[in-house]
Design a protein around this motif. Structure first.
Motif, PDB file in Angstrom:
ATOM      1  N   ARG A   1      11.802 -70.651  62.598  1.00  0.00           N
ATOM      2  CA  ARG A   1      12.132 -69.299  63.061  1.00  0.00           C
ATOM      3  C   ARG A   1      11.713 -68.242  62.056  1.00  0.00           C
ATOM      4  N   LEU A   2      11.962 -68.501  60.761  1.00  0.00           N
ATOM      5  CA  LEU A   2      11.621 -67.519  59.735  1.00  0.00           C
ATOM      6  C   LEU A   2      10.114 -67.294  59.661  1.00  0.00           C
ATOM      7  N   VAL A   3       9.339 -68.386  59.682  1.00  0.00           N
ATOM      8  CA  VAL A   3       7.880 -68.244  59.639  1.00  0.00           C
ATOM      9  C   VAL A   3       7.377 -67.558  60.903  1.00  0.00           C
ATOM     10  N   HIS A   4       7.982 -67.909  62.039  1.00  0.00           N
ATOM     11  CA  HIS A   4       7.604 -67.283  63.309  1.00  0.00           C
ATOM     12  C   HIS A   4       7.847 -65.778  63.263  1.00  0.00           C
ATOM     13  N   THR A   5       8.961 -65.363  62.683  1.00  0.00           N
ATOM     14  CA  THR A   5       9.282 -63.933  62.591  1.00  0.00           C
ATOM     15  C   THR A   5       8.289 -63.213  61.693  1.00  0.00           C
ATOM     16  N   ILE A   6       7.960 -63.815  60.535  1.00  0.00           N
ATOM     17  CA  ILE A   6       6.986 -63.200  59.629  1.00  0.00           C
ATOM     18  C   ILE A   6       5.641 -63.053  60.329  1.00  0.00           C
TER      19      ILE A   6
ATOM     20  N   ILE B   1      -6.274 -72.508  55.272  1.00  0.00           N
ATOM     21  CA  ILE B   1      -6.051 -72.564  56.725  1.00  0.00           C
ATOM     22  C   ILE B   1      -6.647 -73.844  57.303  1.00  0.00           C
ATOM     23  N   ALA B   2      -7.808 -74.256  56.783  1.00  0.00           N
ATOM     24  CA  ALA B   2      -8.419 -75.493  57.263  1.00  0.00           C
ATOM     25  C   ALA B   2      -7.535 -76.696  56.956  1.00  0.00           C
ATOM     26  N   ALA B   3      -6.928 -76.689  55.762  1.00  0.00           N
ATOM     27  CA  ALA B   3      -6.025 -77.786  55.403  1.00  0.00           C
ATOM     28  C   ALA B   3      -4.799 -77.810  56.309  1.00  0.00           C
ATOM     29  N   LEU B   4      -4.269 -76.633  56.618  1.00  0.00           N
ATOM     30  CA  LEU B   4      -3.105 -76.558  57.501  1.00  0.00           C
ATOM     31  C   LEU B   4      -3.467 -76.992  58.913  1.00  0.00           C
ATOM     32  N   ASP B   5      -4.635 -76.567  59.405  1.00  0.00           N
ATOM     33  CA  ASP B   5      -5.063 -76.969  60.749  1.00  0.00           C
ATOM     34  C   ASP B   5      -5.249 -78.475  60.835  1.00  0.00           C
ATOM     35  N   ALA B   6      -5.833 -79.050  59.774  1.00  0.00           N
ATOM     36  CA  ALA B   6      -6.022 -80.504  59.762  1.00  0.00           C
ATOM     37  C   ALA B   6      -4.688 -81.230  59.775  1.00  0.00           C
ATOM     38  N   ALA B   7      -3.727 -80.695  59.006  1.00  0.00           N
ATOM     39  CA  ALA B   7      -2.401 -81.325  58.974  1.00  0.00           C
ATOM     40  C   ALA B   7      -1.722 -81.241  60.329  1.00  0.00           C
ATOM     41  N   SER B   8      -1.873 -80.104  61.024  1.00  0.00           N
ATOM     42  CA  SER B   8      -1.228 -79.952  62.331  1.00  0.00           C
ATOM     43  C   SER B   8      -1.829 -80.883  63.373  1.00  0.00           C
ATOM     44  N   GLU B   9      -3.113 -81.278  63.156  1.00  0.00           N
ATOM     45  CA  GLU B   9      -3.782 -82.183  64.091  1.00  0.00           C
ATOM     46  C   GLU B   9      -3.674 -83.637  63.656  1.00  0.00           C
ATOM     47  N   GLY B  10      -2.965 -83.887  62.550  1.00  0.00           N
ATOM     48  CA  GLY B  10      -2.776 -85.256  62.083  1.00  0.00           C
ATOM     49  C   GLY B  10      -3.960 -85.816  61.339  1.00  0.00           C
TER      50      GLY B  10
ATOM     51  N   SER C   1      -3.866 -58.792  59.344  1.00  0.00           N
ATOM     52  CA  SER C   1      -4.512 -59.964  59.927  1.00  0.00           C
ATOM     53  C   SER C   1      -4.570 -61.145  58.966  1.00  0.00           C
ATOM     54  N   ARG C   2      -4.823 -60.862  57.675  1.00  0.00           N
ATOM     55  CA  ARG C   2      -4.913 -61.967  56.713  1.00  0.00           C
ATOM     56  C   ARG C   2      -3.587 -62.704  56.621  1.00  0.00           C
ATOM     57  N   LEU C   3      -2.520 -61.939  56.524  1.00  0.00           N
ATOM     58  CA  LEU C   3      -1.182 -62.529  56.437  1.00  0.00           C
ATOM     59  C   LEU C   3      -0.834 -63.273  57.724  1.00  0.00           C
ATOM     60  N   GLU C   4      -1.231 -62.714  58.854  1.00  0.00           N
ATOM     61  CA  GLU C   4      -0.930 -63.342  60.135  1.00  0.00           C
ATOM     62  C   GLU C   4      -1.620 -64.697  60.271  1.00  0.00           C
TER      63      GLU C   4
ATOM     64  N   ALA D   1       0.157 -67.318  58.084  1.00  0.00           N
ATOM     65  CA  ALA D   1       1.470 -67.653  58.647  1.00  0.00           C
ATOM     66  C   ALA D   1       1.324 -68.433  59.954  1.00  0.00           C
ATOM     67  N   HIS D   2       0.328 -68.081  60.760  1.00  0.00           N
ATOM     68  CA  HIS D   2       0.125 -68.772  62.037  1.00  0.00           C
ATOM     69  C   HIS D   2      -0.262 -70.239  61.809  1.00  0.00           C
ATOM     70  N   ALA D   3      -1.108 -70.473  60.826  1.00  0.00           N
ATOM     71  CA  ALA D   3      -1.506 -71.843  60.527  1.00  0.00           C
ATOM     72  C   ALA D   3      -0.326 -72.663  60.024  1.00  0.00           C
TER      73      ALA D   3
END
Length: 849
Positions: free
Chosen positions: A41-46, A116-125, A56-59, A62-64
């Protein structure tokens, strides 16, 4: 730096402090679902807020991070130490970006793509790219200092900047503030309140003793105490417009992002309330406005197809009402999709098909307040992740408020929030039960009803459950003395008592008390630890006479007893309906028109009584009309030729309406309202009247509303027809207007009529053993509709072979075919009164043959 950005930075820093600790806790306990939900919830709010500020950079960062947390929350990914390290790295990057914004007022340049690439990879397993396996901060000078420990929520007082929080490039743009916790102001308010109580006690003692030596200094103390109390209150009270300040920008950006035209109408921005309450409702209001724009409003093309203006409207309205604030957040969009909510409820396992069938439409709509519930078809940057309305409801209830909704598909949705004006001092009703006094916040009190004692309403029992018959509904009752195990006088001794009618969510119930004293402004103090397990209390307070009393919590009482106006068991409901059937009395409005013979109409059909000045009556196409609530309302005279009243005279009018239609019947004089069993004893051929009945000891002509409504020239009803019959008819119709219209009409021609307001109530009558000769059912009903009801009747049981007549506003060929397929014997239009009578006679004759 503008106030909007400054508020964002303050809230983001507070959230980052909480996130660091929460992520470390999650790493230790990966199965801690509440902590994971709070992190998400906190990350979603930010992320959501920075998107509307154009950061945009911050978004993107946070989105990733939110994508990874979303997979953790859904159970798609297992929480691991490496994953937590990656998310913490993203928080470090967010802190760095926020630090740059604080110094310069805008985002600094930087390459976040490897992270962001590392986060995207983690979200996709997948394993993160080698270059991103250990994200690092590229510029040491951008590393954010750890935010100072902040107690939330806070107040800020502006002070001159210090020459030395300044940067080497010039004066820092971050706001220089002194932070004062609201707890400090609450303590001040409590101390001032105690000072007021002590002042009152001292002045009472001086008046009682007659000692004038202290009169002058006490008077001075009184003035100082009053000024101090007002001063402390002013530090806490702020206009609600401060919480709305960022909404115009939010709506503008939302309009561009969604490709919609949105107008924001803010009313009552000057309405003041406690700063602490203001802080706590900012997020709920933001969520609700975003939901209105995303879920509620249609695209311009969709609005044009629905006959609406291209631009949708979101309306914010705030006003004071009885010691609390009412905030309305509404839109003129598509409304809540009941069928889609129903399917989502079934898919998520929140209720069974049978349970949903027994729910009214507004109960199904309230599932949107469940955690993780969303009707969005896809996850976007705005919505679809199941975060929002559950947070809204939780935050509002934390401050002792309530939230309700009104929604009609195709018309729009309005949320009504009721919150206390301040959390320090609340208006309360002081009552007594079992010899003890209690306070109940007025925000939860709908009305007071006197019962017993000869002149008051009577408390009845349905299967040992005390109920009160209040305006055509059975209100479950709770005895406060019995609930709290206090000595109480046994019921049934004829002594008067009082029922406090209160509402918790959609449920309304009554609390029986012995006495009602007065309303007082009370200081809320927390419950002592030894009593915190007693959920019926929300706190305690000290009255002006120095006595300590407990503050009742209607929510806790409802949970402890399990009562609610919609919670009567099936047997109880069946017994109540049967009792109402055997003792049916109709409230009748008596009047005179045309001649001296009294005339009557069921009061339930009359929307209101108006006394119109002669000057307000105008003529249109040779017929009298009046401008009424923004439209022209036709006026129909009863009693032959009508002459306009003399100037200065007034005309009595009975107003009938259904949805957007209205009609006024002009009468000579209003006589009385009486309750009697309506029995038409003689028929007559006079147009406009069903026949004559003895009412209030006099022969009275009973109005045929269908005839007069037809005279307005609108398609309210079809042609007249009369059939004589003597059969038991069950009417299933959710509209009180049509129930009040059809029941007297059918009763007047000899039918024995029982009416219920939904299909589940009808089926409970079947289970209770009630028998009928024929059933008339509406099609469009909340909960179980007419088609499902027909199928349930035809499945088996004593009603399986009864004639079933469908009553609907739509009677096209496709509708009729679907009705017959569901099991209906006949299908007639709701507005064709003659067709209903003919269908009854034909169906019954066919059964007899």
């Amino acid at each position: 730096m503008d106030d909007l950005l400054a508020d964002f930075l303050t809230e983001t820093n507070e959230g980052l402090v909480a996130l660091d600790a929460a992520l470390v806790k999650l790493e230790r306990c990966p199965d801690d679902r509440p902590t994971l939900s709070e992190i998400f919830r906190l990350v979603h709010t930010i992320k959501g807020t920075c998107g509307f500020l154009g950061l945009s950079r911050l978004e993107h960062v946070a989105h990733a991070a939110e994508n990874v947390l979303g997979k953790y929350r859904d159970g798609s990914l297992v929480v691991t130490g490496d994953g937590i390290t990656l998310v913490l790295s993203s928080l470090d990057r967010i802190k760095m970006i926020v630090s740059g914004i604080e110094r310069t007022g805008s985002e600094t340049a930087g390459d976040d793509q490897p992270l962001i690439a590392a986060l995207d990879a983690a979200s996709e397993g997948r394993s993160p790219p080698p270059a991103a396996s250990a994200p690092e901060v590229s510029l040491a000078v951008e590393v954010a200092p750890e935010p100072a420990e902040i107690a939330a929520p806070i107040l800020r007082a502006e002070t001159p900047p210090l020459a030395e929080p300044e940067s080497s490039s010039g004066t820092s743009l971050a706001p220089q503030t002194i932070r004062v916790t609201v707890d400090v102001l609450e303590d001040l308010m409590t101390l001032v309140s105690e000072l007021v109580l002590t002042r009152n006690q001292l002045m009472q003692l001086v008046r009682a003793s007659g000692d004038n030596a202290f009169a002058v200094p006490l008077q001075r103390l009184s003035h100082i105490t009053t000024d101090l109390q007002e001063g402390v209150m002013k530090t806490r009270m702020q206009p609600i417009g401060n919480a709305w300040a960022k909404l115009p920008r939010l709506v503008r950006d939302l309009s561009l992002e969604l490709g919609k035209k949105i107008e924001l109408d803010m009313r009552g921005a000057e309405t003041e309330l406690d700063r602490q309450v203001l802080e706590l409702i900012k997020d709920p209001l933001t969520h609700m406005v975003r939901n209105s724009g995303d879920h509620g409003l249609e695209t311009p093309a969709q609005r044009r197809a629905a006959g609406k203006p291209d631009a949708g409207r979101i309306i914010l309205n705030a006003y004071h009402e009885g010691g609390h604030i009412i905030i309305e957040v509404g839109d003129d969009g598509r409304g809540l999709p009941v069928e889609r909510i129903r399917q989502k409820v079934l898919a998520n396992g929140l209720a069974t098909e049978a349970e949903l069938a027994g729910m009214a439409e507004h109960e199904i709509q309230r599932f949107i307040f469940r955690a993780g519930f969303s009707t969005a078809a896809a996850v976007t940057a705005v919505s679809g992740r199941g975060v929002g309305m559950d947070v809204v409801k939780t935050n509002i209830e934390k401050i002792g408020g309530t939230i309700e909704l009104r929604s009609r598909e195709g018309r729009g949705t309005t949320f009504i929030i009721k919150i206390p004006l301040t959390l320090a001092i609340v208006s309360a009703l002081v009552v007594a039960a079992g010899g003890e006094r209690f306070a109940i916040p007025q925000i939860g009190v709908l009305e007071l009803v006197r019962v017993g004692g000869g002149g008051g309403a009577a408390v009845e029992r349905v299967n040992d459950t005390p109920v009160l018959r209040l305006r055509e509904r059975l209100l479950p009752l709770v005895s406060l003395a019995t609930l709290l195990r206090l000595d109480a006088v046994p019921e049934g001794n004829g002594d008067a008592a009082f029922v406090i009618v209160t509402q918790v969510g959609p449920h309304v119930f009554g609390i029986i008390v012995d006495r009602v004293f007065d309303t007082e402004e009370i200081v809320v103090k927390p419950v002592a630890p030894i009593l915190r397990h007693v959920t019926m209390f929300s706190g305690n307070t000290i009255l002006g006479d120095g006595s300590v009393i407990m503050i009742l919590d209607p929510n806790g009482i409802a949970r402890a007893t399990g009562v609610g106006a919609d919670d009567l068991g099936e047997d109880q409901a069946a017994a109540a309906i049967a009792n109402a059937r055997s003792n049916a009395r109709t409230a009748m409005l008596l009047f005179r028109a045309g001649d001296a013979t009294p005339k009557a109409v069921p009061l339930g059909l009359v929307a209101r009584l108006e006394d119109i000045a002669a000057e307000q009556i105008e003529m249109s196409a040779g017929h009298p009309v009046v401008q009424y609530r923004g439209k022209l309302m036709p006026l129909i005279p009863i009693g032959g030729h009508w002459m306009p009243p003399e100037p200065g005279a007034r005309q009595s009018v009975l107003v009938f309406n259904e949805r957007d239609r209205a009609l006024g019947l002009m009468v000579d004089e209003i006589l009385d309202v009486v309750e009697e069993r309506l029995t038409i004893e003689s028929q007559q051929d006079q147009p406009g009247f069903l026949g004559s009945a003895v009412i209030a000891g006099k022969v009275t002509e009973v109005l045929d509303c269908a005839y007069w409504l037809h005279q307005a020239g609108e398609d309210w009803f079809g042609p007249e027809a009369r059939q004589q019959a003597s059969a038991r008819v069950l009417i299933v119709e959710d509209s009180a207007f049509f129930r009040n219209l059809v029941v007297p009409t059918l009763s007047s021609v000899g039918y024995e009529v029982t009416a219920v307001d939904d299909a589940m109530a009808a089926l409970r009558l079947r289970e209770a053993g009630h028998s009928f000769d024929i059933i008339i059912s509406d099609i469009e009903m909340p909960g179980m509709d007419g088609f499902a009801f027909a199928a349930a009747v035809r499945e088996g049981g004593p009603w399986r072979d009864l004639p079933l007549i469908a009553l609907s506003g739509r009677a096209g060929a496709a509708d009729v075919a679907r009705g017959r397929e569901a099991g209906f014997t006949d299908y007639v239009g709701k507005f064709d009164r003659g067709a209903v009578l003919r269908s009854l006679a034909d169906c019954l004759a066919h059964v007899g043959a």
